[in-house]
Design a protein around this motif. Structure first.
Motif, short mmCIF file in Angstrom:
data_model
loop_
_atom_site.label_atom_id
_atom_site.label_comp_id
_atom_site.label_asym_id
_atom_site.label_seq_id
_atom_site.Cartn_x
_atom_site.Cartn_y
_atom_site.Cartn_z
N ALA A 160 4.02 10.54 -1.76
CA ALA A 160 4.06 9.22 -1.13
C ALA A 160 4.65 9.30 0.26
CB ALA A 160 4.88 8.26 -2.00
N THR A 161 5.73 10.06 0.41
CA THR A 161 6.37 10.22 1.72
C THR A 161 5.41 10.85 2.72
OG1 THR A 161 8.53 10.51 0.67
CG2 THR A 161 8.31 11.25 2.95
N PHE A 162 4.72 11.90 2.29
CA PHE A 162 3.77 12.59 3.16
C PHE A 162 2.63 11.66 3.59
CE2 PHE A 162 -0.34 14.89 3.20
CZ PHE A 162 -0.17 15.61 4.37
N LEU A 163 2.05 10.95 2.65
CA LEU A 163 0.90 10.09 2.96
C LEU A 163 1.29 8.90 3.82
CD1 LEU A 163 -1.06 10.17 -0.41
CD2 LEU A 163 -1.79 11.11 1.79
N LEU A 164 2.47 8.35 3.59
CA LEU A 164 2.92 7.23 4.41
C LEU A 164 3.18 7.67 5.86
CD1 LEU A 164 5.28 5.31 1.95
CD2 LEU A 164 3.19 4.44 3.02
N LEU A 165 3.67 8.89 6.03
CA LEU A 165 3.93 9.39 7.38
C LEU A 165 2.64 9.56 8.18
CD1 LEU A 165 6.71 12.07 6.73
CD2 LEU A 165 6.96 9.91 7.98
N ILE A 166 1.58 9.99 7.51
CA ILE A 166 0.33 10.26 8.24
C ILE A 166 -0.68 9.12 8.16
CG2 ILE A 166 0.61 12.74 7.85
CD1 ILE A 166 -1.71 12.56 5.82
N GLY A 167 -0.49 8.20 7.20
CA GLY A 167 -1.56 7.21 7.01
C GLY A 167 -1.11 5.77 6.80
N PHE A 168 0.09 5.42 7.23
CA PHE A 168 0.59 4.06 7.01
C PHE A 168 -0.35 3.01 7.59
CE2 PHE A 168 3.11 0.33 8.24
CZ PHE A 168 3.69 0.01 7.01
N ARG A 169 -0.95 3.31 8.73
CA ARG A 169 -1.80 2.32 9.40
C ARG A 169 -3.06 1.98 8.59
NH1 ARG A 169 -2.69 7.24 11.67
NH2 ARG A 169 -4.86 7.91 12.06
N TYR A 170 -3.42 2.84 7.65
CA TYR A 170 -4.63 2.61 6.86
C TYR A 170 -4.45 1.50 5.82
CZ TYR A 170 -6.95 6.74 8.76
OH TYR A 170 -7.57 7.65 9.60
N LEU A 171 -3.21 1.10 5.58
CA LEU A 171 -2.95 0.06 4.59
C LEU A 171 -3.60 -1.27 4.97
CD1 LEU A 171 0.81 0.72 3.68
CD2 LEU A 171 -1.20 1.15 2.25
N LYS A 172 -3.71 -1.53 6.26
CA LYS A 172 -4.27 -2.81 6.70
C LYS A 172 -5.75 -2.93 6.39
CE LYS A 172 -5.03 -1.13 11.45
NZ LYS A 172 -4.66 -1.31 12.87
N LYS A 173 -6.38 -1.82 6.03
CA LYS A 173 -7.81 -1.84 5.70
C LYS A 173 -8.07 -2.21 4.24
CE LYS A 173 -9.08 1.44 9.32
NZ LYS A 173 -9.86 2.66 9.68
N ILE A 174 -6.99 -2.43 3.49
CA ILE A 174 -7.14 -2.85 2.09
C ILE A 174 -7.06 -4.37 2.02
CG2 ILE A 174 -6.24 -2.66 -0.25
CD1 ILE A 174 -4.92 -0.03 0.56
N LYS A 175 -8.13 -5.00 1.58
CA LYS A 175 -8.14 -6.45 1.47
C LYS A 175 -7.28 -6.90 0.29
CE LYS A 175 -12.76 -6.84 3.49
NZ LYS A 175 -14.16 -7.27 3.29
N LYS A 176 -6.74 -8.10 0.42
CA LYS A 176 -5.76 -8.59 -0.56
C LYS A 176 -6.28 -8.55 -1.99
CE LYS A 176 -2.70 -12.52 -1.42
NZ LYS A 176 -2.28 -13.87 -0.97
N HIS A 177 -7.54 -8.95 -2.18
CA HIS A 177 -8.08 -9.02 -3.54
C HIS A 177 -8.38 -7.64 -4.13
CE1 HIS A 177 -11.78 -8.64 -1.16
NE2 HIS A 177 -12.38 -8.24 -2.27
N LYS A 178 -8.27 -6.58 -3.31
CA LYS A 178 -8.51 -5.24 -3.81
C LYS A 178 -7.24 -4.53 -4.30
CE LYS A 178 -12.97 -4.81 -3.11
NZ LYS A 178 -13.91 -4.55 -4.23
N TRP A 179 -6.08 -5.12 -4.04
CA TRP A 179 -4.83 -4.47 -4.42
C TRP A 179 -4.69 -4.31 -5.94
CZ3 TRP A 179 -1.51 -1.48 -2.03
CH2 TRP A 179 -1.45 -1.50 -0.64
N LYS A 180 -5.31 -5.20 -6.67
CA LYS A 180 -5.28 -5.06 -8.14
C LYS A 180 -5.91 -3.74 -8.57
CE LYS A 180 -8.46 -7.15 -10.45
NZ LYS A 180 -9.30 -8.18 -11.11
N VAL A 199 -3.15 6.13 0.23
CA VAL A 199 -1.88 5.60 0.70
C VAL A 199 -1.50 4.36 -0.10
CG1 VAL A 199 -0.63 4.65 2.68
CG2 VAL A 199 -2.27 6.49 3.03
N GLY A 200 -2.47 3.50 -0.38
CA GLY A 200 -2.21 2.31 -1.19
C GLY A 200 -1.73 2.68 -2.59
N ASN A 201 -2.35 3.69 -3.18
CA ASN A 201 -1.92 4.17 -4.51
C ASN A 201 -0.45 4.51 -4.53
OD1 ASN A 201 -4.97 6.05 -5.38
ND2 ASN A 201 -4.46 3.92 -5.65
N PHE A 202 -0.01 5.27 -3.54
CA PHE A 202 1.36 5.77 -3.56
C PHE A 202 2.38 4.71 -3.13
CE2 PHE A 202 -0.91 9.75 -3.89
CZ PHE A 202 -0.13 10.44 -4.80
#
Length: 290
Positions: free
Chosen positions: A46-66, A183-186
């Motif tokens: 999780a630490t590794f992926l957040l460091l390199i890919g935090f910005r990718y979280l904004k590409k996950i739409k709200k209804h997809k978080w489930k 990134v969302g998974n972790f």
């Protein structure tokens, strides 16, 4: 590069990375408990992926978080602990071979739950593959009586989790970038993993002076960053560019690498186990035959 070429490259790289994961789990368990291994593996990745890919979280739409959360637990969190507990009682090479039931289970889950059609060859392949798995468990129990082969069921349970996860990614997360899914998974798993670690007894260890622990943590960092973090992104991409059955076929090539590592580490492997492995591979061939 054509997508048909890229998917085979992804499959080959994942085979090497995940094939090496089983021996890394075995080495990490020398100084860590299964609960500590599973929790730390998740947190390091999780630490590794957040460091390199935090910005990718904004590409996950709200209804997809489930679906991201469900994918996180089925595709990463639960299997990490199941494999850790399994390898306290069975060889890493045997665990990798049992993991090769994943494509077969994926086919069954896809047909029953996700209404994906199947052929007679695929159905026959399922039966043959399962027969090979049962023979492998029997052969291992006969050759290595000190191992508790009831723990093989934990690997099968992990394969079931993987099968659900890959169908979920293909059906519900197809349009989301592979990095965003990982990134969302972790992000979802940080709190559960830390909670497990908190009650695992890890912080009562002599973290400064335990040489065995330091060695295990070294193996675990490699496992988490490469075998979990990087591989997770690659696998999500492979699922999106191919089919669930093709993507999970990586579990048929993983044992080749895992067996080599296991034999180098002194694990025993007999001709009868090789025969059982061949039956599993035959099941794969039939399952993927057009």
């Amino acid at each position: 590069m054509k997508s048909i070429e890229k998917k085979w490259i992804y499959l080959a790289v994942l085979s090497v990375v995940w094939g090496s994961s089983f021996i890394l789990i075995k080495k990490s368990l020398i100084g860590l408990t299964p609960l500590q291994l599973g929790a730390l593996r998740t947190l390091f990745a999780a630490t590794f992926l957040l460091l390199i890919g935090f910005r990718y979280l904004k590409k996950i739409k709200k209804h997809k978080w489930k679906w991201i959360a469900i994918s996180a637990f089925l595709g990463t969190f639960i299997p990490a602990f199941l494999f850790a507990f399994a390898e306290t009682e069975i060889d890493s090479a045997v665990a990798s071979i049992l993991n090769s039931t994943t494509p077969i289970v994926t086919l069954i889950i896809g047909a029953i739950i996700f209404s994906i059609s199947y052929t007679r060859n695929q159905l026959f392949g399922v039966v043959v593959g399962l027969l090979g798995s049962l023979l492998l468990i029997y052969a291992g129990a006969d050759v290595n009586p000190d191992q508790n082969y009831w723990y093989s069921s934990l690997v099968i349970a992990a394969s079931l989790c993987y099968a659900f996860n890959v169908n979920i990614i293909k059906r519900h997360l197809q349009e989301i970038p592979a990095m965003s899914i990982a990134v969302g998974n972790f992000v979802v798993l940080i709190l559960p993993a830390f909670t497990v670690l908190l009650f695992s007894g890890f912080f009562s260890k002599d973290l400064a002076n335990d040489a065995e622990l330091h060695t295990s943590l070294g193996y675990l960092v490699i496992l988490a960053v490469i075998g979990t973090g990087v591989a997770k992104v690659m696998f999500n991409k492979l699922v999106q560019m191919s089919t669930p059955v093709f993507a999970t076929s990586v579990t048929y090539t993983i044992p080749i690498v895992a067996l080599l590592w296991g034999m180098l580490d002194g694990e025993h492997f007999t001709l009868f186990q090789g025969f059982a492995t061949g039956i599993i591979l035959l099941g794969v061939l039939l399952t993927n035959r057009k």
